[in-house]
Design an enzyme around this catalytic site. Structure first.
Site, PDB file in Angstrom:
ATOM      1  N   SER A 173       0.759  -1.042   0.087  1.00  0.00           N
ATOM      2  CA  SER A 173       0.079   0.029  -0.097  1.00  0.00           C
ATOM      3  C   SER A 173       1.035   1.334   0.000  1.00  0.00           C
ATOM      4  O   SER A 173       1.656   1.518  -0.967  1.00  0.00           O
ATOM      5  CB  SER A 173      -0.928   0.058   1.259  1.00  0.00           C
ATOM      6  OG  SER A 173      -1.627   1.179   1.186  1.00  0.00           O
TER       7      SER A 173
ATOM      8  N   ASP B 114      -3.482   6.329  -2.920  1.00  0.00           N
ATOM      9  CA  ASP B 114      -2.373   5.825  -2.439  1.00  0.00           C
ATOM     10  C   ASP B 114      -1.794   4.818  -2.995  1.00  0.00           C
ATOM     11  O   ASP B 114      -2.214   4.349  -4.163  1.00  0.00           O
ATOM     12  CB  ASP B 114      -2.737   5.159  -1.102  1.00  0.00           C
ATOM     13  CG  ASP B 114      -3.424   3.854  -0.791  1.00  0.00           C
ATOM     14  OD1 ASP B 114      -4.120   3.616  -2.041  1.00  0.00           O
ATOM     15  OD2 ASP B 114      -3.220   3.130   0.166  1.00  0.00           O
TER      16      ASP B 114
ATOM     17  N   ASP C  74      -6.489   2.126  -2.884  1.00  0.00           N
ATOM     18  CA  ASP C  74      -7.580   2.016  -2.016  1.00  0.00           C
ATOM     19  C   ASP C  74      -8.024   2.944  -1.078  1.00  0.00           C
ATOM     20  O   ASP C  74      -9.011   3.187  -0.327  1.00  0.00           O
ATOM     21  CB  ASP C  74      -7.717   0.704  -1.250  1.00  0.00           C
ATOM     22  CG  ASP C  74      -6.668   0.490  -0.226  1.00  0.00           C
ATOM     23  OD1 ASP C  74      -5.646   1.504  -0.238  1.00  0.00           O
ATOM     24  OD2 ASP C  74      -6.626  -0.687   0.518  1.00  0.00           O
TER      25      ASP C  74
ATOM     26  N   ASN D  26      -8.311   9.104   6.648  1.00  0.00           N
ATOM     27  CA  ASN D  26      -7.315   8.896   5.779  1.00  0.00           C
ATOM     28  C   ASN D  26      -7.770   8.441   4.340  1.00  0.00           C
ATOM     29  O   ASN D  26      -6.776   8.275   3.610  1.00  0.00           O
ATOM     30  CB  ASN D  26      -6.351   7.839   6.317  1.00  0.00           C
ATOM     31  CG  ASN D  26      -6.917   6.200   6.217  1.00  0.00           C
ATOM     32  OD1 ASN D  26      -7.895   5.910   5.718  1.00  0.00           O
ATOM     33  ND2 ASN D  26      -6.361   5.493   7.233  1.00  0.00           N
TER      34      ASN D  26
ATOM     35  N   PRO E  19      -2.159   1.597  20.034  1.00  0.00           N
ATOM     36  CA  PRO E  19      -0.953   0.910  19.223  1.00  0.00           C
ATOM     37  C   PRO E  19      -1.311   0.858  17.849  1.00  0.00           C
ATOM     38  O   PRO E  19      -2.421   0.356  17.486  1.00  0.00           O
ATOM     39  CB  PRO E  19      -1.188  -0.618  20.102  1.00  0.00           C
ATOM     40  CG  PRO E  19      -2.307  -0.563  20.600  1.00  0.00           C
ATOM     41  CD  PRO E  19      -2.992   0.626  20.969  1.00  0.00           C
TER      42      PRO E  19
ATOM     43  N   THR F  11       0.361  -1.370  12.113  1.00  0.00           N
ATOM     44  CA  THR F  11       1.064  -1.832  10.900  1.00  0.00           C
ATOM     45  C   THR F  11       2.528  -1.484  11.496  1.00  0.00           C
ATOM     46  O   THR F  11       3.423  -1.582  10.651  1.00  0.00           O
ATOM     47  CB  THR F  11       0.794  -0.928   9.748  1.00  0.00           C
ATOM     48  OG1 THR F  11       0.884   0.654  10.116  1.00  0.00           O
ATOM     49  CG2 THR F  11      -0.713  -1.262   9.424  1.00  0.00           C
TER      50      THR F  11
HETATM   51  C1  16G Z   1      -4.291  -0.150   7.505  1.00  0.00           C
HETATM   52  C2  16G Z   1      -5.672  -0.332   7.121  1.00  0.00           C
HETATM   53  C3  16G Z   1      -6.326   1.046   7.468  1.00  0.00           C
HETATM   54  C4  16G Z   1      -5.878   1.817   8.932  1.00  0.00           C
HETATM   55  C5  16G Z   1      -4.535   1.732   8.943  1.00  0.00           C
HETATM   56  C6  16G Z   1      -4.010   2.030  10.472  1.00  0.00           C
HETATM   57  C7  16G Z   1      -6.873  -1.890   5.874  1.00  0.00           C
HETATM   58  C8  16G Z   1      -6.891  -2.225   4.526  1.00  0.00           C
HETATM   59  N1  16G Z   1      -6.138  -0.823   6.035  1.00  0.00           N
HETATM   60  O1  16G Z   1      -3.562   0.475   6.467  1.00  0.00           O
HETATM   61  O2  16G Z   1      -7.603   0.824   7.452  1.00  0.00           O
HETATM   62  O3  16G Z   1      -6.427   2.884   8.865  1.00  0.00           O
HETATM   63  O4  16G Z   1      -3.954   0.395   8.651  1.00  0.00           O
HETATM   64  O5  16G Z   1      -2.549   1.892  10.683  1.00  0.00           O
HETATM   65  O6  16G Z   1      -7.466  -2.467   6.844  1.00  0.00           O
HETATM   66  P1  16G Z   1      -2.024   1.820  11.922  1.00  0.00           P
HETATM   67  O7  16G Z   1      -2.735   0.959  12.840  1.00  0.00           O
HETATM   68  O8  16G Z   1      -0.733   1.862  11.828  1.00  0.00           O
HETATM   69  O9  16G Z   1      -2.566   3.499  12.587  1.00  0.00           O
HETATM   70 MG    MG Z   2      -3.697   1.204   0.476  1.00  0.00          MG
END
Ligand code: 16G
Ligand code: MG
Length: 562
Positions: free
Chosen positions: A68, A286, A290, A391, A521, A524
Site C-alpha cells: 500500500s 495511495d 484503496d 485517511n 497501538p 502496522t
Molecule cells: C491499515 C488499514 C487502515 C488503517 C491503517 C491504520 C486496511 C485495508 N488498512 O492501512 O484501514 O487505517 O492500517 O494503521 O485495513 P495503523 O494501525 O498503523 O495506525
Molecule cells: Mg492502500
C-alpha cells in the site's frame, strides 16, 4: 494415501522456503507487511492458506501482494474472502501461526491439525481457485511466484495470475466471480464508466454551469492507481483527468513525497504539484489505490493545501444519499413507506467537526476501532451504510434487500411516473450502488462518485470544503518498548492499560477548550499513535506533545511503569 501424498508435497515445497530468522510476523490490520527481502516464505505460506480458505468456503479467494502506502522496498500480502472483503478474523490466529512456524515439519504439522479441526476437504477431493494480483513494486513478481508455489502445494488448487491490479480491483473480481457476474478488468472499467455516465446524465440541466471545472488533476502516488486511471479515463465522458505521478519510468518513486497517505498526514502538496495548480481541484491516491483524498493548492508561493479528507468525502456522500432518499420517499403513501436504515461509520480519528456535521444532518453515526474490517462489518448492518476513515479509505454498502426494493420501486415508477424527480432519485441510487465498490474502499470508484456529485450540486472544491471547518488536529507517534502493553476500550477512545495513563491524558485534555485526545497501538508499525484535536493548531500541537510525553513516561524504553 492421498493425504500422505499431500503431506510429502507440502514438506518438499516448504523446505524450499525457509522462514527468516528472529522475526515475528503478525497478520495485522491489513495482512502481513515487512521488508520485501524477508517475505518469500510468508507469501508462500499465505498461498497455502488461501488454497485452504478456498477449499473450506468452496469459493474463489483473492490474494493481493502489496504494501500500500509503505516504502517501495516493503511489500505485503493479504487475502480477500469470497464476498470480496477482508479475510475472516477467525482465521487470523492460524495465519500468524503458519507464518511463524519454525521449519517445514512444524508447518505441515500445523496445517494437518487445522485441516482436521476445520473439516477442510483435503488431499485432492475438491478443487480450489485463487486469483492472484500484485501492485507495481519491483519485488512483486518474485513474491507472486512464491505465492503460486504455495497454492500449487495443495492438491487440486489452481492459481490464476491476474497480473498488476489495484487492491480494490482484485477484491471486486473475487466478489463478482463468486456471484457469477462478469469479473474481468475490462468489465470493471465498463461497470464504473457506465454507472458514472448514468449519474452524469441525471445531473439537473440547471446545474450544468461553469461553476464546476471539468478538469481534475490526480496524484497517482507513482503506483498502480495512476496507470489504471489512465485506462479508465479513456471511457469517461464529461470529465477531463490529468494524471501526475503516474508511475511511468523516471517520474519518481512509489509513495515518496506523493500519495494520499503523505498528503493527508503532512498536509502539503505532493511532488509534481505547485503554484500552477493554485486553486484547482486535485486528488491523491495511495500506492494500491484503496485510499482517496482531495486537496486544493492554497497559494502561489507555498506548499500548503486545503485538505479535503475521507471525513469530507463521507459527508458529501451522506448528504447526497440522504437527499436522494428524501426525494424518493417523500411522495410515498404512508402505508407503503419503507423506512430505509441509513448509517454512517467512522473511527476515533474522524475530525470532531465532521461528526457534529453528520449528526446535524440527522444521521446515525457510529464509531468502530481503526481498520477497514471493523468499519465494513458495521456498515453492512444498514440498508445503506457509509463508512470512511479520515485517511481516505471507505465506501458505501447497499444491502441486497434494499437493492431489490429499489429495483422494484424504480420499475413501478418507470410505468407510472417515468422521468419524474422521484424516478430520477431511484435511478441515481441504483447507479451509485453499481459505481461504488461493494467489496472494499476503492479510490477510483470513489473519485468518480465525488466528481458526479460535485456536478450534481454545481459545487467547486472550495464550496465542498466549506461544508464544515475542520478542528485543528495533530498526530504523533511514540516508539515504545512493547506496544502490546497498551490496551484500549470504547472504540480506542479510552486507555485501560497501563493503569493511570488515561487519567494523565484526561488531565491534559482538561487544559484546553473543545479538546479531545486518544492513543492506540499501531496495527502496522511498532509505535503508539497519539491523536489530539483542539480549537487552535497551537493547542492541538501542545496537547499532542504532552500526551506523547506521558506515553513515553509510562511505556518508553527505560520507563518505570511496565
Ligand atoms: C491499515 C488499514 C487502515 C488503517 C491503517 C491504520 C486496511 C485495508 N488498512 O492501512 O484501514 O487505517 O492500517 O494503521 O485495513 P495503523 O494501525 O498503523 O495506525
Ligand atoms: Mg492502500
Amino acid at each position: 494415501m492421498e493425504e500422505e501424498k499431500q503431506r510429502s508435497i507440502l514438506l518438499e515445497s516448504a523446505s524450499r522456503f525457509p522462514p527468516p530468522q528472529g522475526v515475528k510476523l503478525s497478520y495485522g490490520t491489513s495482512g502481513f507487511r515487512a521488508d520485501a527481502s524477508i517475505l518469500a516464505s510468508t507469501v508462500f505460506r499465505v498461498g497455502i492458506l488461501a488454497a485452504l480458505r478456498s477449499l473450506k468456503t468452496r469459493s474463489v479467494i483473492g490474494l493481493m501482494i502489496t504494501a500500500s502506502h509503505n516504502r517501495v522496498s516493503d511489500n505485503g500480502i493479504k487475502i480477500a474472502d469470497p464476498h470480496g472483503g477482508m479475510m475472516t478474523q477467525e482465521w487470523e490466529p492460524f495465519a500468524d501461526a503458519i507464518a511463524n512456524a519454525s521449519d517445514a515439519e512444524d508447518l505441515v504439522q500445523l496445517i494437518s491439525q487445522f485441516v482436521k479441526k476445520e473439516n477442510i476437504p483435503f488431499g485432492g477431493v475438491q478443487s480450489a481457485e485463487i486469483l492472484l494480483a500484485r501492485d507495481t513494486r519491483p519485488s512483486g513478481e518474485a513474491l507472486l511466484e512464491a505465492a503460486k508455489q504455495g497454492i500449487s502445494a495443495i492438491i487440486g488448487a489452481i492459481a490464476v495470475n491476474m497480473g498488476i491490479l489495484t487492491t480494490p480491483q482484485l477484491h471486486w473480481m473475487v466478489r463478482c466471480r463468486n456471484k457469477g457476474m462478469k469479473a474481468s478488468e475490462c468489465d470493471y472499467y465498463t461497470q464504473l464508466s457506465s454507472s458514472f455516465g448514468c449519474l452524469m446524465d441525471l445531473v439537473p440541466t440547471e446545474m450544468m454551469s461553469d461553476a464546476v471545472d471539468v478538469k481534475l488533476t490526480v496524484d497517482g502516488a507513482n503506483g498502480v492507481g495512476g496507470e489504471k486511471l489512465e485506462e479508465l479515463k479513456k471511457q469517461l465522458k464529461g470529465l477531463v483527468i490529468e494524471v501526475k505521478n503516474s508511475g511511468k519510468e523516471g517520474e519518481g518513486i512509489l509513495n515518496e513525497g506523493v500519495g494520499a497517505d503523505f498528503v493527508q498526514k503532512e498536509k502539503v502538496v505532493p511532488c509534481g504539484f505547485g503554484s500552477n495548480d493554485d486553486g484547482i481541484r486535485c486528488a491523491s491516491l495511495d500506492g494500491d489505490a484503496d485510499r482517496l483524498v482531495y486537496f486544493r493548492v492554497l497559494s502561489r508561493n507555498s506548499s500548503s493545501i486545503d485538505l479535503v479528507d475521507g471525513d469530507k468525502i463521507l459527508s458529501l456522500f451522506a448528504l447526497f444519499i440522504k437527499e436522494q432518499l428524501f426525494i424518493l420517499c417523500k411522495e410515498e403513501k404512508e402505508e407503503n413507506a419503507y423506512l430505509v436504515k441509513l448509517g454512517v461509520v467512522q473511527t476515533a480519528y474522524a475530525n470532531g467537526a465532521s461528526t457534529d456535521y453528520l449528526k446535524q444532518l440527522g444521521l446515525e453515526v457510529v464509531l468502530t476501532p481503526t481498520g477497514v474490517k471493523y468499519l465494513h462489518e458495521k456498515a453492512a448492518e444498514y440498508d445503506i451504510g457509509i463508512y470512511f476513515e479520515a485517511n481516505g479509505h471507505g465506501t458505501i454498502l447497499f444491502s441486497e434487500h434494499f437493492c431489490c426494493w429499489l429495483e422494484g420501486r424504480n420499475n413501478d415508477l418507470a410505468s407510472t411516473d417515468e422521468g419524474s424527480e422521484c424516478q430520477k432519485a431511484a435511478l441515481r441510487l441504483l447507479a451509485v450502488s453499481k459505481l461504488i465498490n461493494q467489496a472494499v474502499g476503492d479510490a477510483l470508484s470513489g473519485l468518480l462518485l465525488v466528481e458526479a456529485i460535485l456536478q450534481y450540486m454545481g459545487w467547486s472544491i472550495q464550496r465542498w470544503s466549506e461544508l464544515y471547518k475542520d478542528l485543528p488536529s495533530r498526530q504523533l507517534k511514540v516508539k515504545v518498548a512493547d506496544r502490546t502493553a497498551v490496551i484500549t476500550a470504547n472504540e480506542e477512545t479510552v486507555v485501560v492499560k497501563p493503569l493511570g495513563l488515561q487519567e494523565a491524558i484526561n488531565t491534559e485534555i482538561a487544559k484546553y477548550p473543545q479538546a479531545r485526545s486518544f492513543i492506540r497501538p499501531s496495527g502496522t508499525e511498532d509505535v503508539i499513535r497519539v491523536y489530539a484535536e483542539a480549537s487552535t493548531q497551537e493547542a492541538a500541537d501542545s496537547l499532542a506533545q504532552s500526551v506523547a510525553r506521558h506515553v513515553d513516561h509510562f511505556l518508553g524504553f527505560g520507563s518505570s511503569h511496565k
